[in-house]
Design a protein around this motif. Structure first.
Motif, PDB file in Angstrom:
ATOM      1  N   TRP A 818       5.010  13.962  -6.318  1.00  0.00           N
ATOM      2  CA  TRP A 818       6.030  13.779  -7.343  1.00  0.00           C
ATOM      3  C   TRP A 818       7.023  12.478  -6.909  1.00  0.00           C
ATOM      4  N   ASN A 819       7.093  11.657  -7.229  1.00  0.00           N
ATOM      5  CA  ASN A 819       8.170  10.349  -6.783  1.00  0.00           C
ATOM      6  C   ASN A 819       8.787   9.949  -8.022  1.00  0.00           C
ATOM      7  N   PRO A 820      10.162  10.137  -8.104  1.00  0.00           N
ATOM      8  CA  PRO A 820      10.903   9.875  -9.280  1.00  0.00           C
ATOM      9  C   PRO A 820      11.321   8.085  -9.166  1.00  0.00           C
ATOM     10  N   GLU A 821      10.912   7.506  -8.066  1.00  0.00           N
ATOM     11  CA  GLU A 821      11.372   6.244  -7.859  1.00  0.00           C
ATOM     12  C   GLU A 821      10.430   5.363  -7.288  1.00  0.00           C
ATOM     13  N   VAL A 822       9.183   4.957  -8.072  1.00  0.00           N
ATOM     14  CA  VAL A 822       8.409   3.987  -7.302  1.00  0.00           C
ATOM     15  C   VAL A 822       8.448   2.656  -7.413  1.00  0.00           C
ATOM     16  N   THR A 823       8.672   1.950  -6.489  1.00  0.00           N
ATOM     17  CA  THR A 823       9.034   0.469  -6.897  1.00  0.00           C
ATOM     18  C   THR A 823       8.069  -0.364  -6.313  1.00  0.00           C
ATOM     19  N   THR A 824       7.679  -1.234  -7.207  1.00  0.00           N
ATOM     20  CA  THR A 824       6.670  -2.381  -6.920  1.00  0.00           C
ATOM     21  C   THR A 824       7.009  -3.437  -6.087  1.00  0.00           C
ATOM     22  N   ASP A 825       6.140  -4.268  -5.588  1.00  0.00           N
ATOM     23  CA  ASP A 825       6.421  -5.120  -4.617  1.00  0.00           C
ATOM     24  C   ASP A 825       6.352  -6.580  -5.539  1.00  0.00           C
ATOM     25  N   GLU A 826       6.575  -7.720  -5.054  1.00  0.00           N
ATOM     26  CA  GLU A 826       6.720  -8.871  -5.766  1.00  0.00           C
ATOM     27  C   GLU A 826       5.581  -9.193  -6.501  1.00  0.00           C
ATOM     28  N   THR A 827       4.257  -8.493  -6.234  1.00  0.00           N
ATOM     29  CA  THR A 827       3.270  -8.934  -7.008  1.00  0.00           C
ATOM     30  C   THR A 827       2.850  -7.860  -8.212  1.00  0.00           C
ATOM     31  N   GLY A 828       3.979  -6.641  -8.342  1.00  0.00           N
ATOM     32  CA  GLY A 828       3.730  -5.752  -9.176  1.00  0.00           C
ATOM     33  C   GLY A 828       2.818  -4.631  -8.470  1.00  0.00           C
ATOM     34  N   CYS A 829       2.499  -4.327  -7.250  1.00  0.00           N
ATOM     35  CA  CYS A 829       1.633  -3.458  -6.720  1.00  0.00           C
ATOM     36  C   CYS A 829       2.308  -2.418  -5.814  1.00  0.00           C
ATOM     37  N   ALA A 830       1.951  -1.214  -5.558  1.00  0.00           N
ATOM     38  CA  ALA A 830       2.596  -0.445  -5.059  1.00  0.00           C
ATOM     39  C   ALA A 830       1.598   0.741  -4.335  1.00  0.00           C
ATOM     40  N   THR A 831       1.499   1.422  -3.215  1.00  0.00           N
ATOM     41  CA  THR A 831       0.581   2.256  -2.946  1.00  0.00           C
ATOM     42  C   THR A 831       1.535   3.739  -2.329  1.00  0.00           C
ATOM     43  N   VAL A 832       0.953   4.569  -2.647  1.00  0.00           N
ATOM     44  CA  VAL A 832       1.437   5.825  -2.349  1.00  0.00           C
ATOM     45  C   VAL A 832       0.436   6.816  -1.770  1.00  0.00           C
ATOM     46  N   SER A 833       0.871   7.582  -0.668  1.00  0.00           N
ATOM     47  CA  SER A 833      -0.057   8.586  -0.012  1.00  0.00           C
ATOM     48  C   SER A 833       0.319   9.864  -0.160  1.00  0.00           C
TER      49      SER A 833
END
Length: 860
Positions: A818-833
Motif C-alpha cells: 500500500w502506497n498512498p503517494e506513488v509519484t511517476t518520473d518525467e516519462t510517466g513511469c514508476a516501479t515499486v517493490s
C-alpha cells in the motif's frame, strides 16, 4: 476590479439572454427576472462551492483485527481541481451507527491519507479487563467529508459500507468468511433505520421531465427490483391487450418506453418466466409540460417540449448546468396554437461539444421560479480517465518472494496516485465504485448504482450509452438544488470552509432562547506538556458566531473557553457555547447493494486450503512449503492469574467521557447515570421517591434489569453487591449521596455493561468515576475540554524477506503493498517493490488518483 468584472459580465449576459428571443417571443414578459435566476446559479457556485471527497481503500473487505488503509482526494465539485478546504474528517461507524473513531487530516494539494485499525482499544477500563481485541464482525461504514460539505444534503458525503468478517478459526483460512449478526433485542444497542425491502417484484415509474401529461406521448423510465432490492431484468413488457411494448435496452432492471396516456388508471404487465406481473402507471396530469431529450445522436442534444393547459402569456426560462456551472441559459416561447385545445410545442438543439462531460441538468422554469420540468442527461465527449498500465517482473509468484511492479501512465505529466496490491481473492460487497465512476456518476446521483463501471467499459454498438439514459431518469436526484442556487429558496451557510485548523462555535442563552452577539470569548489552547500555548480573544458576531484559526498541531490539546457579555448585560447572565465540531452527517439506512455479498469464486485458494495436497505443493512451491508448515516451539508459559470470562455478544464498553463532551459541544446540559444508561437501551424504573425499586418485585417489567453495580474511582464506594432480598435503596444507605444513578455524567469516565442469563435480561454495570485530576471545569461561563488537532499518520508496514523466509514464518497478509503517494518520473513511469505473503499466487492491482485538472487516474 472583481466587482467591476462581475457587473460587466452580468450586463453582457443579460443582454445576450434577451437577444436570444425569437420573433415568436412577442409576448410580454420579464426577461430580467428569468435571467437573474440563471446568473445567480454561477454566483452561488462561486460563493458556496460544493466539494467532493473520494477515498481509495486498500481492500474491499476486512477480517477482524486488520487495518483499513485509505487515501483521500478532496476537490472542488465544479472544477475537479483542489478544493478550498484543507481539513478532512474521516469517520469509522459501527454496524449500529455509532462513531467509533474520527480522524482529522491535513489536506495538501488536494490529497491526504490515513488508516483505521479494526481494534477496540478506546475504553481503557475495557482494555484492562479483556485486552485490546478486534471489533465485532459486522457491516461497518467509513465516511469522509469537509465541514463545507455539511451545508448540503448528506448524500454529498462520501460513504462506503465495508463487511468485517469474523477472524478465521484457523489463521489464514479465508475460504468461508462469515459476517456475524448482532444478537439480542433491538434495545440492546441503538439500531440503524432499516431499509424497506420489497417482498416480491417491485416496479417504479419515472416520467421524463417529472410529469406524465394526459394526451401527450411521453417517455417513461422504469426500474424493476427483486425481493432483495437488486435490479432485475424481465422477458418483455405488454399492455392490457397483450401487445408487446417496445422498450430501450434493459440493464439491471432499468429501461424506458413511450406511452400516450388516456384517462383513468392504466396498467402494464412485466413478463418473467411465463408469469405476468401487473403494475399501475402513474396517474396522468391534466396540465403541465412534458420534456423529451434525445442524447444518442452524434453531435447534438435534441430537446422537445410540449405543454398543455398552461398559460401561453409570457416566456419561460431554461438552464443547462453541469456540476453547478451554467453552460446554457435562454428563454423560449411556445409556437402559437391555432386551436385552444392544441398542445404548445417548442424545441431546441445543443451541440454536445459545448457541454461538459458527465451529468447535465436541464431545468425549465417560469418567472416565479417554479420548476415546470427537470431532466438529467449524460454527455460523453472526451477521455474519462488516464489509464495506468501495470507489468510484473515475473510470471510465477512464490511465497515470500520479492516482486517488482512496473507502472506506466498514458500521460507523462500526471499527479501522484495511490496504489494497493492485494491477494486476488475478493470478499467485498456487490457495490463497486472507483474514482472515475464516483466523480462522473455516483457522486452526482442519489442512491447506489449497481455496477457503475459497466457504463464506462469500451464498446462499439452504443449499448451502454442507451442504458445510461434510463439511469439518469430513474435516479434523477442531483446534488445541486436548482431553486436554492437560483436564489428562489433561501440558503443559509451554517458551516464555513476550513482553510486551517479552526475552533469555533455559537454563544447563546438557554434562558432567553436566543443567540448572544458582542460576547467576548477567551480561547486558550495548551499542549499536554504545557510547552506550547495558543491563546486569543474574539467577539461574537450578530448571530453569536465566533471562530479562531489555529497553528497546526497533532493529537489532543487542552482547551479552555471563557465568555463575558458586554457591560449592558447583567453580569450573572449564563452563556452557553455550542462548538461547531459537534456537527455530524446523519446516519442512513444500509441499502441492499451495500450489504449484498455475491458468491465470489476464488480461483487461487490460499495455501491453508491446499497445503495438504502434495501435488499442488510440488507444482507451485517445490522448496518453500516446509518453511510454512514448520514452526518454533515456545518456552513454557506460567499462568499467574485467571482472566474473567466475558460474553462479547452482550458486553458493552461505553466511553462516557467522550459522550459527555459531545453533549456539551451541542450546548446541552449533561444527564445523570440513569439517563445515560437509558439512552443506551437499559431501562430503569423509579418509584415516587425517585428511588430504583426492588427488582425482585413481581410488578416490575424491564427490558434490562440492573442486577449488580460496581463503582470504581470513588473514595467511599469500591464495590457494591446487593444482598438477596435487599433493595437498592438499602444497599446504598452506606454511601454518601448522591446515589449511583444520580451521579452527573461529567464525573463518569466509562461505563461497562455485562449480561447474564438467557437473553441477557439481567446485567451488571461497572461505573468508573473520574479522579480529581481528571475532572473538567464546566462552571458558569467557563468550559474546559480537549481539542483534537491533526491525526498522526501511520506508515504502512509489511515484512521483508531479503534472505528468504526462516523456519516458522507464516505470513497471512491480504494487502501486500500500500502506497498512498506513488509519484511517476518525467516519462510517466514508476516501479515499486514488495515481498509476497505465504500463500498468494495472483494479485489484484488498484491504482487511483486525480490529475491537477481533475481527470481520474485508474489502472487498466
Amino acid at each position: 476590479m472583481r466587482r467591476y468584472l462581475f457587473l460587466l459580465s452580468l450586463f453582457i449576459s443579460l443582454s445576450s439572454f434577451a437577444e436570444g428571443r425569437t420573433p415568436s417571443d412577442a409576448q410580454p414578459y420579464d426577461v430580467d427576472t428569468l435571467a437573474k435566476m440563471a446568473l445567480h446559479i454561477n454566483y452561488f457556485n462561486k460563493v458556496c462551492p460544493q466539494e467532493k471527497v473520494y477515498l481509495h481503500l486498500d481492500n474491499t473487505a476486512y477480517f477482524q483485527g486488520e487495518t483499513i488503509w485509505y487515501a483521500a482526494n478532496v476537490v472542488n465539485a465544479s472544477t475537479g481541481r483542489e478544493a478550498a478546504s484543507k481539513v478532512l474528517y474521516v469517520e469509522l461507524l459501527s454496524p449500529t451507527g455509532v462513531i467509533l473513531k474520527q480522524q482529522k487530516l491535513k489536506v495538501v494539494n488536494g490529497r491526504c491519507h490515513g488508516s483505521f485499525p479494526l481494534v477496540d482499544g478506546d475504553v481503557k477500563a475495557a482494555v484492562d479487563l479483556r485486552g485490546a481485541i478486534g471489533y465485532p464482525s459486522g457491516y461497518y461504514q467509513i465516511r469522509a467529508y469537509t465541514r463545507a460539505m455539511l451545508n448540503f444534503d448528506d448524500a454529498c458525503v462520501f460513504s462506503r459500507v465495508i463487511p468485517v468478517y469474523k477472524a478465521p478459526e484457523e489463521e489464514g483460512d479465508y475460504e468461508n468468511p462469515i459476517v456475524a449478526e448482532y444478537e439480542g433485542t433491538e434495545r440492546e444497542r441503538p439500531q440503524l433505520p432499516r431499509s424497506e425491502r420489497p417482498k416480491k417484484m417491485n416496479v417504479s415509474f419515472y416520467p421524463e421531465g417529472g410529469h406524465y401529461i394526459k394526451g401527450i406521448r411521453s417517455r417513461i423510465a422504469y426500474k424493476i427490483t427483486d425481493e432483495n432490492g437488486m435490479g432485475m431484468d424481465v422477458d418483455s413488457i405488454v399492455d392490457e391487450n397483450g401487445r408487446r411494448i417496445p422498450s430501450t435496452l434493459m440493464h439491471k432492471g432499468m429501461g424506458a418506453f413511450f406511452r400516450k396516456p388516456g384517462g383513468g388508471t392504466e396498467k402494464v404487465f412485466f413478463m418473467k418466466e411465463g408469469k405476468r406481473h401487473s403494475f399501475d402507471l402513474p396517474k396522468p396530469e391534466s396540465k403541465g409540460c412534458s420534456v423529451c431529450i434525445d442524447v444518442v445522436r452524434d453531435e447534438y442534444i435534441h430537446l422537445f417540449i410540449v405543454g398543455i393547459n398552461i398559460e401561453q402569456e409570457g416566456a419561460l426560462g431554461y438552464t443547462i448546468i453541469n456540476r453547478g456551472k451554467v453552460y446554457f441559459c435562454d428563454t423560449l416561447c411556445f409556437t402559437p396554437k391555432k386551436e385552444p385545445s392544441q398542445p404548445l410545442k417548442a424545441e431546441r438543439y445543443f451541440p454536445k461539444k459545448e457541454l461538459a462531460d458527465g451529468i447535465n441538468q436541464f431545468t425549465l422554469y417560469n418567472e416565479e421560479g417554479t420548476i415546470l420540468a427537470q431532466r438529467l442527461f449524460f454527455v460523453d465527449n472526451s477521455i474519462h480517465s488516464i489509464p495506468v498500465y501495470t507489468e510484473y517482473d515475473k510470471e510465477t509468484f512464490l511465497p515470500f518472494d520479492s516482486i517488482a511492479l512496473h507502472l506506466r501512465t498514458a500521460q507523462q505529466s500526471v499527479s501522484s496516485f495511490s496504489l494497493a496490491v492485494r491477494d486476488a481473492a475478493d470478499y467485498g460487497t456487490a457495490y463497486r465504485d472507483d474514482i472515475r465512476t464516483y466523480m462522473l456518476l455516483s457522486s452526482e446521483l442519489k442512491g447506489l448504482i449497481e455496477e457503475p463501471g459497466w457504463y464506462f467499459e469500451e464498446e462499439t454498438d452504443g449499448t451502454r450509452a442507451q442504458a445510461l439514459d434510463p439511469l439518469m431518469m430513474v435516479q434523477g436526484w442531483t446534488r445541486y438544488n436548482w431553486r436554492q442556487m437560483a436564489g428562489v429558496e433561501p440558503f443559509k451557510i451554517r458551516h464555513y470552509t476550513e482553510e486551517k485548523l479552526v475552533v469555533d462555535g455559537w454563544a447563546f442563552s438557554n434562558l432567553l432562547k436566543r443567540s448572544l452577539p458582542n460576547t467576548t470569548i477567551n480561547v486558550r489552547l495548551y499542549s499536554p506538556d504545557r510547552a506550547f500555548v495558543q491563546k486569543t480573544s474574539v467577539t461574537t458576531d450578530s448571530l453569536g458566531y465566533w471562530s479562531v484559526g489555529l497553528d497546526d498541531f497533532v493529537g489532543d490539546w487542552d482547551l479552555f473557553l471563557s465568555s463575558k457579555q458586554p457591560s449592558i448585560v447583567r453580569e450573572n447572565a449564563t452563556t452557553r457555547i455550542r462548538l461547531e465540531r459537534s456537527s455530524r452527517p446523519n446516519v442512513h439506512a444500509f441499502r441492499p447493494e451495500e450489504i449484498y455479498l455475491p458468491n465470489y469464486k476464488n480461483e487461487y485458494p490460499p495455501v491453508f486450503a491446499w497445503q495438504k495436497d502434495e501435488k499442488l505443493k510440488l507444482e507451485f512451491f517445490p522448496d518453500a512449503m516446509d518453511n510454512i508448515t514448520s514452526a518454533y516451539v515456545l518456552d513454557e508459559v506460567v499462568i499467574e492469574g485467571k482472566r474473567r470470562y466475558i460474553d462479547y455478544n452482550c458486553f458493552r464498553a461505553f466511553d462516557a467521557d467522550k459522550d459527555t463532551e459531545m453533549e456539551l459541544d451541542e450546548g446541552n446540559y449533561t444527564t445523570d447515570v440513569a439517563g445515560y444508561l437509558e439512552s443506551k437501551g437499559y431501562s430503569l424504573e423509579f418509584d415516587y421517591n425517585g428511588d430504583i425499586p426492588n427488582y425482585d418485585h413481581p410488578g416490575t417489567y424491564l427490558d434490562r434489569v440492573i442486577k449488580d453495580v460496581r463503582i470504581d474511582g470513588h473514595t467511599t464506594i469500591s464495590s457494591i453487591k446487593r444482598p438477596k432480598n435487599v433493595s437498592y435503596k438499602a444497599a446504598f444507605e452506606r454511601s454518601d449521596p448522591p446515589r449511583w444513578w444520580e451521579y452527573d455524567m461529567e464525573k463518569v469516565k466509562s461505563v461497562l455493561v455485562f449480561g447474564y442469563e438467557p437473553e441477557h435480561r439481567y446485567v451488571e454495570v461497572r461505573i468508573e468515576l473520574k479522579g480529581i485530576d481528571e475532572m473538567k471545569n464546566t462552571s458558569k461561563n467557563y468550559r474546559e475540554t480537549t481539542f483534537t488537532g491533526y491525526t498522526p499518520v501511520v506508515e504502512f508496514y509489511a515484512p521483508t524477506y531479503p534472505k528468504g523466509p526462516i523456519p516458522g514464518d507464516k505470513d497471512y497478509r491480504r494487502t501486500l503493498y500500500w502506497n498512498p503517494e506513488v509519484t511517476t518520473d518525467e516519462t510517466g513511469c514508476a516501479t515499486v517493490s514488495f515481498y509476497n505473503n505465504g500463500f498468494s499466487r495472483a494479485f489484484t492491482v488498484s491504482a487511483e488518483g486525480l490529475t491537477k485538472e481533475g481527470i481520474p487516474i485508474i489502472n487498466q
